[in-house]
Design a protein around this motif. Structure first.
Motif, PDB file in Angstrom:
ATOM      1  N   ALA A   1       0.928  -1.486  -0.077  1.00 14.67           N
ATOM      2  CA  ALA A   1       0.170   0.032  -0.005  1.00 14.67           C
ATOM      3  C   ALA A   1       1.005   1.244  -0.040  1.00 14.67           C
ATOM      4  N   ASP A   2       0.380   2.547  -0.358  1.00 10.72           N
ATOM      5  CA  ASP A   2       1.174   3.785  -0.620  1.00 10.72           C
ATOM      6  C   ASP A   2       1.145   4.103   0.907  1.00 10.72           C
ATOM      7  N   LYS A   3       1.120   3.459   2.049  1.00  7.79           N
ATOM      8  CA  LYS A   3       0.825   3.878   3.616  1.00  7.79           C
ATOM      9  C   LYS A   3       2.377   3.694   4.302  1.00  7.79           C
ATOM     10  N   LEU A   4       2.617   4.777   4.520  1.00  7.27           N
ATOM     11  CA  LEU A   4       3.833   5.005   5.353  1.00  7.27           C
ATOM     12  C   LEU A   4       3.734   4.267   6.605  1.00  7.27           C
ATOM     13  N   GLU A   5       2.532   4.316   7.252  1.00  3.07           N
ATOM     14  CA  GLU A   5       2.454   3.599   8.312  1.00  3.07           C
ATOM     15  C   GLU A   5       2.489   2.232   8.811  1.00  3.07           C
ATOM     16  N   THR A   6       2.819   1.623   7.594  1.00  2.00           N
ATOM     17  CA  THR A   6       3.107  -0.036   7.372  1.00  2.00           C
ATOM     18  C   THR A   6       4.567  -0.189   7.787  1.00  2.00           C
TER      19      THR A   6
END
Length: 830
Positions: free
Chosen positions: A759-764
């Motif tokens: 995902a384009d999710k930094l929180e991962t």
């Protein structure tokens, strides 16, 4: 350490010979990649084509990776070397996998073979010396069944038994005259034969042992039951031992068999039967536990439905996903799985993307603006328009235009990369493999010495022989062999389920010991698109009136900043009529001019007004512009005729989650977080201050980012580079671990990085680092348990404190402890 050397024909577009500067640049780009010792132009050519010679360490880098890096740095690679990922059935445990690996590596033409106990085999070979058919024949001779010869979802569905209704689930087409060994079925009871044999062995042993205490029953009855226990407990051990010895090797199975036979010679039939019972039971349970982790990975392949509803000539028909072509329109009904990668052309719905990206919240989807366009060539498709195979549609019907064939879908490539990851060994595993190569011969030497102990100390030969057999059992490093691969397999499986692709044991371990993270700015720490941040009115004119003028004029331009002004300006002026501007004139790098009614409008930076005329902005206005720019904004000063009426400021704003994510990273022990950006230092400092970075390095060109990473590695040792995997590829290749974001939407990111956040999710990122640390901790625990048990048992058996029964009980117990400890990773919580 094993080193290999290969020569790859080098085809650089528009390059005439190897003395060209492009070749020099390519070599410099490749030179610093971990695992590549030396890169140079070879003395000889391949039919006139220059050849690059690579000296590399196959434990750190594969040919496939070398080819990918060379391609990314501008070269096309000739098809001189092949790379195959094969799934097989019949590998019973880690030691069996290692035996097959050694056998393959001895074959002429095979450069590197890596075999995982989960059934994945990665092979790199010279196409001129060996072909796929010879490799498959060699695997069948090892008693393996070939399931899939090129792992992808489409073939998985057709072959691996995901579709239980398919009658032909396996490729059992043996060449003429070659029998099917049937080892994958394990024998008469199918896959559970070893477990059932082990239970029968235990039953015979228990009954025999119980009857030996009944005086009225003759002793031969118990002996017969013990012999039966020997047969059932030793069947698979003997079979494997004979195969190993026939190839000139000694494995643990052989040592166990010798110990059991030794016990029988000494008349200790019950102890020998106990040894074989526990050893075979341990193997069967180890096999079961490894399968559990493997199934967690195989579940990825089951995400894709086998059929799709194809819309053709106004009608829908059900077809197999392998029949779908780029440009086809498929209908996806509510609450069903999406069968192919594509763009939404009709309907709105929310889609659960968790199976691919790990996102917990469904993503709202809507149609693209231009359904007739060929979207398969587009790199930048918005998340709200894109659909991934294997994701689950919500409550409304969607029509999707296919942009990738089944074999190239994101899910298909994810499955392939996860399976390849199983064959990549971690640094700890490489270390334990080397340790075992020294340890096993040392144990054999010690056992030989102990056999002759009766010549030195006052005891019988049978006592010396018994002690030697007990030491043989105690020193067998079964737990050590499986301690790391089981943890790596579980870690990779858990990460994949959370939307993180970890490509093997090395990045899994390295990620957990990082002390510094380097981030690309645009699209990684920031949204990647400018947003309207400030509207300042300088005259009596109101902010909204001034913004209307700006939107009208910028609407004529197709510059990214102009588009941002129009988009955000219209959002702010909701429902207000925008006047119509005309006669646009662009001044490159400075701004634009246009007419609005009877007025002449100018919008641009301070440089535009420097050369325009003598109506310069006042010092006060210049000061306001510079203040906004020092905060990281890009500013536009607006002039109407001769009057300066306002300033608008834009900025690539930080992601909402960036600040909180960096706070979490700091909390889990990441000391330095550095931003590397091509933007000027003022912008870099402003973003860094807002989100809490420790350092910000601005005005960097791509090659300077590589130098920055090298500089960091000298001070920080382990450094990860986090980016989108496209323009950050060289920096990623030079970091300890390359981490790509938004890999589900980017083919390059998926191929480039060691770790891909789907995902384009930094929180991962904190989840990935936390999982890696947990895996590293479990690997360390497993090593302590396995080595600690051996360290205690060897002196205990030498001194006679522990007999064969106790030794085998503790030995097999420790093997199961490390396997089930590793399986805890599957339950790791974010």
């Amino acid at each position: 350490m094993k080193k290999l050397q290969i020569q790859i024909p080098l085809i650089l577009p528009k390059v005439q010979d190897e003395k060209d500067q492009c070749v020099e640049k390519l070599i410099n780009a490749l030179q610093d990649t971990e695992g590549l010792e030396k890169v140079h132009v070879a003395d000889e050519t391949d039919n006139g084509v220059p050849q690059l010679c690579f000296h590399y360490n196959p434990e750190l880098i594969s040919i496939n990776s070398i080819q990918q890096i060379a391609k990314r740095t501008g070269a096309e690679i000739g098809e001189k070397y092949g790379h195959k990922l094969i799934e097989v059935e019949g590998i019973r445990h880690v030691r069996h996998a290692r035996k097959i690996e050694a056998s393959l590596n001895r074959m002429d033409g095979i450069l590197q073979a890596a075999v995982s106990a989960s059934g994945m085999i990665g092979i790199e070979f010279e196409t001129s010396k060996i072909n796929e058919e010879k490799i498959l024949t060699a695997l069948r001779k090892e008693g393996l069944d070939i399931l899939v010869t090129d792992v992808d979802v489409e073939r998985y569905i057709k072959i691996t038994g995901v579709d239980q209704n398919e009658p032909d689930q396996k490729e059992h087409d043996h060449p003429d005259g070659e029998e099917d060994h049937g080892h994958s079925d394990g024998g008469i009871f199918g896959k559970n034969t070893e477990l059932i044999f082990s239970i029968i062995c235990g039953a015979f042993l228990g009954i025999g042992f119980g009857l030996s205490y009944v005086d009225t029953i003759p002793s031969w009855v118990s002996l017969s039951l013990y012999i039966g226990a020997y047969f059932f407990g030793g069947y698979f051990t003997a079979k494997e031992a004979i195969q190993t010895v026939a190839k000139g090797g000694f494995e643990i199975d052989f040592l166990m068999l010798v110990a059991a036979i030794g016990a029988a010679i000494l008349g200790e039939w019950a102890e020998g039967a106990l040894l074989l019972f526990l050893f075979s039971m341990g193997h069967a349970l180890e096999h079961y536990a490894m399968n559990k982790a493997r199934k967690s990975i195989a579940a990825l392949a089951e995400l894709t439905p086998k059929t799709a509803l194809l819309k053709r000539n106004g009608k829908t028909e059900e077809v197999g996903i392998e029949e779908l072509k780029i440009g086809d329109i498929i209908v996806v009904k509510p609450n069903s799985k999406i069968p192919a990668d594509g763009v939404i052309v009709s309907g709105t719905s929310s889609v659960n993307q968790a199976p691919i990206t790990g996102e917990s919240v469904p993503v709202d989807k809507q149609p693209v603006d231009d359904p007739d366009k060929d979207w398969s060539q587009e790199d930048d498709i918005k998340d709200q328009n894109r659909a991934f195979s294997g994701t689950i549609n919500g409550n409304n019907t969607l029509e999707i235009k296919v942009i990738k064939e089944a074999k190239d879908s994101t899910l298909s490539r994810l499955v392939k990369l996860v399976n390849e990851a199983q064959t990549q060994k971690s640094p700890t595993q490489l270390l334990t493999d080397k340790f075992e190569k020294i340890f096993v011969p040392s144990v054999l030497a010690l056992v030989v010495i102990l056999l002759f102990a009766f010549l030195v100390i006052d005891e019988t030969f049978s006592e010396s022989f018994y002690r030697a057999m007990a030491v043989l059992v105690a020193a067998s490093p079964c737990a050590l062999a499986i301690s790391t691969p089981s943890a790596v397999l579980s870690g990779v499986a858990r990460a994949a389920r959370g939307g993180v692709l970890i490509k093997g044991g090395r990045p899994l371990e390295d990620l957990g010991v990082l002390t510094a993270l380097a981030f690309d700015k645009t699209g990684t720490l920031t949204e990647g698109k400018p947003k309207l941040t400030k509207v300042v009115a300088l005259q009596d004119i109101g902010e909204d009136e001034m913004l209307k003028i700006a939107v009208a004029v910028e609407g004529l331009s197709d510059h990214p900043l102009a588009k941002a002004v129009v988009r955000d300006g219209k959002e702010r002026l909701k429902g207000t009529d925008i006047p119509e501007a005309k006669d646009l004139e662009a001044v490159l790098g400075k701004g634009i001019k246009a007419s609005l009614g009877n007025d002449k409008i100018y919008i641009g930076n301070l440089d535009l007004y420097e050369e325009l005329d003598d109506k310069k902005p006042s010092n006060e206005i210049e000061e306001q512009v510079k203040n906004l720019e020092s905060d990281g904004n890009t500013t536009m000063l607006i002039r109407q005729n001769d009057n300066y009426i306002g300033i608008i400021a834009l900025m690539d704003t930080p992601r909402k989650e960036a600040k909180e994510t960096l706070k979490q990273l700091k909390k889990i022990g990441i000391k330095r977080m550095i931003m590397l950006t091509g933007d000027n230092q003022k912008v870099a400092d402003a973003v860094a201050k807002e989100i809490g970075l420790t350092d910000a390095w601005g005005s960097l060109l791509p090659e300077e980012k590589v130098e920055a990473i090298k500089k960091l590695r000298k001070t920080e040792d382990k450094v990860a580079m986090v980016g989108d995997g496209v323009n950050d590829a060289p920096a990623m290749a030079n970091s300890t671990v390359g981490i790509a974001m938004g890999a589900a939407g980017s083919d390059v990111a998926l191929e480039t990085a060691d770790i891909a956040l789907m995902a384009d999710k930094l929180e991962t990122l904190p989840f990935a680092i936390g999982l890696s640390r947990k895996a590293k901790g479990i690997i360390r625990q497993n090593l302590w348990v396995s080595l600690g048990i051996v360290a205690i048992l060897i002196p205990s058996t030498i001194l006679g404190w522990a007999n064969i029964g106790i030794a085998v009980l503790i030995h097999e117990g420790s093997t199961l402890v490390v396997v089930f400890n590793a399986l805890r990773l599957l339950a790791y919580k974010k």
